[in-house]
Scaffold this motif. Sequence first.
Motif, PDB file in Angstrom:
ATOM      1  N   CYS A  37       0.934  -1.089   0.211  1.00 10.36           N
ATOM      2  CA  CYS A  37      -0.032   0.279  -0.197  1.00 10.36           C
ATOM      3  C   CYS A  37       0.768   1.425  -0.381  1.00 10.36           C
ATOM      4  CB  CYS A  37      -1.283   0.115   1.020  1.00 10.36           C
ATOM      5  SG  CYS A  37      -1.626  -1.832   1.436  1.00 10.36           S
ATOM      6  N   ARG A  38       0.296   2.034  -0.473  1.00  8.58           N
ATOM      7  CA  ARG A  38       0.930   3.584  -0.337  1.00  8.58           C
ATOM      8  C   ARG A  38      -0.341   4.543   0.499  1.00  8.58           C
ATOM      9  NH1 ARG A  38       1.579   8.556  -4.402  1.00  8.58           N
ATOM     10  NH2 ARG A  38       3.224   9.540  -3.143  1.00  8.58           N
ATOM     11  N   HIS A  39       0.373   5.295   1.927  1.00  4.16           N
ATOM     12  CA  HIS A  39       0.008   5.566   2.207  1.00  4.16           C
ATOM     13  C   HIS A  39       0.090   7.658   2.083  1.00  4.16           C
ATOM     14  CE1 HIS A  39      -2.950   6.652   5.959  1.00  4.16           C
ATOM     15  NE2 HIS A  39      -1.882   7.647   6.966  1.00  4.16           N
ATOM     16  N   ARG A  40      -0.563   8.402   1.847  1.00  2.00           N
ATOM     17  CA  ARG A  40      -0.426   9.647   2.265  1.00  2.00           C
ATOM     18  C   ARG A  40      -1.002  10.734   2.257  1.00  2.00           C
ATOM     19  NH1 ARG A  40      -1.729  12.953  -2.083  1.00  2.00           N
ATOM     20  NH2 ARG A  40      -2.886  11.191  -4.017  1.00  2.00           N
ATOM     21  N   PRO A  41      -0.650  12.169   3.023  1.00  2.00           N
ATOM     22  CA  PRO A  41      -1.310  12.851   2.968  1.00  2.00           C
ATOM     23  C   PRO A  41      -1.672  13.695   2.081  1.00  2.00           C
ATOM     24  CG  PRO A  41       1.079  14.136   3.586  1.00  2.00           C
ATOM     25  CD  PRO A  41       0.813  12.366   3.108  1.00  2.00           C
ATOM     26  N   LEU A  42      -2.751  14.024   1.753  1.00  2.99           N
ATOM     27  CA  LEU A  42      -3.845  15.003   0.091  1.00  2.99           C
ATOM     28  C   LEU A  42      -2.844  16.006   0.183  1.00  2.99           C
ATOM     29  CD1 LEU A  42      -7.164  13.967  -0.046  1.00  2.99           C
ATOM     30  CD2 LEU A  42      -5.685  12.889  -0.915  1.00  2.99           C
ATOM     31  N   SER A  43      -2.678  16.675  -0.350  1.00  2.00           N
ATOM     32  CA  SER A  43      -2.496  18.285  -0.770  1.00  2.00           C
ATOM     33  C   SER A  43      -3.142  19.208  -0.315  1.00  2.00           C
ATOM     34  CB  SER A  43      -1.711  17.912  -2.789  1.00  2.00           C
ATOM     35  OG  SER A  43      -2.332  17.870  -3.267  1.00  2.00           O
ATOM     36  N   ALA A  44      -2.974  19.998  -0.289  1.00  2.00           N
ATOM     37  CA  ALA A  44      -3.863  21.348  -0.173  1.00  2.00           C
ATOM     38  C   ALA A  44      -4.593  21.387  -1.386  1.00  2.00           C
ATOM     39  CB  ALA A  44      -3.725  21.870   0.790  1.00  2.00           C
ATOM     40  N   ALA A  45      -4.133  21.225  -2.216  1.00  2.00           N
ATOM     41  CA  ALA A  45      -5.043  21.191  -3.903  1.00  2.00           C
ATOM     42  C   ALA A  45      -5.941  20.139  -3.711  1.00  2.00           C
ATOM     43  CB  ALA A  45      -4.369  21.469  -4.903  1.00  2.00           C
ATOM     44  N   GLU A  46      -5.862  19.021  -3.421  1.00  2.00           N
ATOM     45  CA  GLU A  46      -6.529  17.671  -2.960  1.00  2.00           C
ATOM     46  C   GLU A  46      -7.533  17.784  -2.104  1.00  2.00           C
ATOM     47  OE1 GLU A  46      -3.953  14.137  -4.737  1.00  2.00           O
ATOM     48  OE2 GLU A  46      -3.055  15.486  -3.209  1.00  2.00           O
ATOM     49  N   ALA A  47      -7.008  18.545  -0.358  1.00  2.00           N
ATOM     50  CA  ALA A  47      -8.843  18.025   0.023  1.00  2.00           C
ATOM     51  C   ALA A  47      -9.412  19.111  -0.025  1.00  2.00           C
ATOM     52  CB  ALA A  47      -7.596  18.357   1.576  1.00  2.00           C
ATOM     53  N   GLU A  49     -10.300  20.900  -2.956  1.00  2.00           N
ATOM     54  CA  GLU A  49     -10.957  19.707  -3.974  1.00  2.00           C
ATOM     55  C   GLU A  49     -12.016  19.084  -3.734  1.00  2.00           C
ATOM     56  OE1 GLU A  49     -10.808  16.733  -8.551  1.00  2.00           O
ATOM     57  OE2 GLU A  49      -9.127  18.872  -7.397  1.00  2.00           O
ATOM     58  N   ALA A  50     -11.635  17.669  -2.830  1.00  2.00           N
ATOM     59  CA  ALA A  50     -12.540  17.117  -2.485  1.00  2.00           C
ATOM     60  C   ALA A  50     -13.482  17.247  -1.343  1.00  2.00           C
ATOM     61  CB  ALA A  50     -11.956  15.720  -1.737  1.00  2.00           C
ATOM     62  N   PHE A  51     -12.739  18.402  -0.420  1.00  2.00           N
ATOM     63  CA  PHE A  51     -13.848  18.391   0.451  1.00  2.00           C
ATOM     64  C   PHE A  51     -14.133  20.503   0.770  1.00  2.00           C
ATOM     65  CE2 PHE A  51     -11.487  14.850   2.298  1.00  2.00           C
ATOM     66  CZ  PHE A  51     -12.465  13.908   2.821  1.00  2.00           C
ATOM     67  N   GLY A  52     -13.942  21.494  -0.250  1.00  2.00           N
ATOM     68  CA  GLY A  52     -14.099  22.646   0.279  1.00  2.00           C
ATOM     69  C   GLY A  52     -13.389  22.822   0.538  1.00  2.00           C
ATOM     70  N   ASN A  53     -13.098  24.131   1.458  1.00  2.00           N
ATOM     71  CA  ASN A  53     -12.542  25.110   2.165  1.00  2.00           C
ATOM     72  C   ASN A  53     -12.254  24.672   3.538  1.00  2.00           C
ATOM     73  OD1 ASN A  53     -10.021  27.108   2.972  1.00  2.00           O
ATOM     74  ND2 ASN A  53     -11.267  28.734   2.391  1.00  2.00           N
ATOM     75  N   VAL A  54     -11.084  23.389   3.605  1.00  2.00           N
ATOM     76  CA  VAL A  54     -12.431  23.309   5.516  1.00  2.00           C
ATOM     77  C   VAL A  54     -10.282  23.138   6.071  1.00  2.00           C
ATOM     78  CG1 VAL A  54     -14.290  22.576   5.591  1.00  2.00           C
ATOM     79  CG2 VAL A  54     -11.978  20.816   5.129  1.00  2.00           C
ATOM     80  N   ALA A  55      -9.753  22.779   7.617  1.00  2.00           N
ATOM     81  CA  ALA A  55      -8.663  22.771   7.569  1.00  2.00           C
ATOM     82  C   ALA A  55      -8.758  21.859   8.276  1.00  2.00           C
ATOM     83  CB  ALA A  55      -8.519  24.371   9.040  1.00  2.00           C
ATOM     84  N   ILE A  87     -12.133   6.236   9.162  1.00  2.48           N
ATOM     85  CA  ILE A  87     -11.692   5.999   7.901  1.00  2.48           C
ATOM     86  C   ILE A  87     -12.838   6.866   7.317  1.00  2.48           C
ATOM     87  CG2 ILE A  87     -12.419   4.427   5.777  1.00  2.48           C
ATOM     88  CD1 ILE A  87     -11.409   1.799   7.238  1.00  2.48           C
ATOM     89  N   ILE A  88     -13.286   7.294   6.214  1.00  2.00           N
ATOM     90  CA  ILE A  88     -13.880   8.660   5.627  1.00  2.00           C
ATOM     91  C   ILE A  88     -14.541   8.160   4.272  1.00  2.00           C
ATOM     92  CG2 ILE A  88     -14.518  10.576   5.359  1.00  2.00           C
ATOM     93  CD1 ILE A  88     -11.454  12.016   6.122  1.00  2.00           C
ATOM     94  N   LYS A 102      -7.280  -1.834  -7.933  1.00  2.00           N
ATOM     95  CA  LYS A 102      -6.418  -0.952  -6.498  1.00  2.00           C
ATOM     96  C   LYS A 102      -7.896  -1.133  -5.978  1.00  2.00           C
ATOM     97  CE  LYS A 102      -6.429   4.137  -8.809  1.00  2.00           C
ATOM     98  NZ  LYS A 102      -6.100   5.253  -9.025  1.00  2.00           N
ATOM     99  N   CYS A 103      -7.922  -0.170  -4.718  1.00  9.28           N
ATOM    100  CA  CYS A 103      -8.741   0.078  -3.953  1.00  9.28           C
ATOM    101  C   CYS A 103      -8.133   1.628  -3.599  1.00  9.28           C
ATOM    102  CB  CYS A 103      -8.693  -0.673  -2.531  1.00  9.28           C
ATOM    103  SG  CYS A 103     -10.750  -0.413  -1.469  1.00  9.28           S
ATOM    104  N   THR A 104      -8.882   2.708  -3.409  1.00  8.70           N
ATOM    105  CA  THR A 104      -8.532   3.937  -2.259  1.00  8.70           C
ATOM    106  C   THR A 104      -9.323   3.756  -0.859  1.00  8.70           C
ATOM    107  OG1 THR A 104      -9.592   5.592  -3.447  1.00  8.70           O
ATOM    108  CG2 THR A 104      -7.410   5.128  -4.756  1.00  8.70           C
ATOM    109  N   ILE A 105      -8.658   4.995  -0.035  1.00  8.64           N
ATOM    110  CA  ILE A 105      -9.233   5.378   1.638  1.00  8.64           C
ATOM    111  C   ILE A 105      -9.178   6.364   1.536  1.00  8.64           C
ATOM    112  CG2 ILE A 105     -10.117   4.263   3.243  1.00  8.64           C
ATOM    113  CD1 ILE A 105      -9.181   0.990   2.011  1.00  8.64           C
ATOM    114  N   LEU A 106      -9.909   7.200   1.513  1.00  8.37           N
ATOM    115  CA  LEU A 106      -9.116   8.502   2.808  1.00  8.37           C
ATOM    116  C   LEU A 106      -9.349   8.303   3.573  1.00  8.37           C
ATOM    117  CD1 LEU A 106     -10.840  10.895   0.449  1.00  8.37           C
ATOM    118  CD2 LEU A 106      -8.672  10.527  -0.086  1.00  8.37           C
TER     119      LEU A 106
END
Length: 112
Positions: A37-47, A49-55, A87-88, A102-106
């Motif tokens: 597996c590969r486990h990494r933080p999302l970049s600010a741009a990816e986050a 795009e996926a969740f809006g402007n949240v901290a 898990i979200i 493949k399978c991706t999980i946030l």
Amino acid sequence: MSFGSQTLLFVSLVGTGTYDDYGIEITSETEVPVSGCRHRPLSAAEATEAFGNVARQVWKSTCPPEAAAVAAKSTGRIKVGGQVFHIIGGAQVFEDMTDAFKCTILSELYPE
């Protein structure tokens, strides 16, 4: 197929069939390791795009389509290097013409 060198522990709650005084089923944790597996933080741009402007810091895990990864739900957790992630949503399975490849999980850090 391997997407990285990390092994993730998928933690799920399994009902025991026994209930407490309030009628809530007593559960136990089951851990299943998934390698490659590969486990990494999302970049600010990816986050954004996926969740809006949240901290919040969201992590993305890309795994082989093994049963524990495919069955991951929002009630489960992932353990990586001693850290626990909640898990979200659930697992997203990607398929080619016939099979899952493949399978991706946030997830996000689990508050302790």
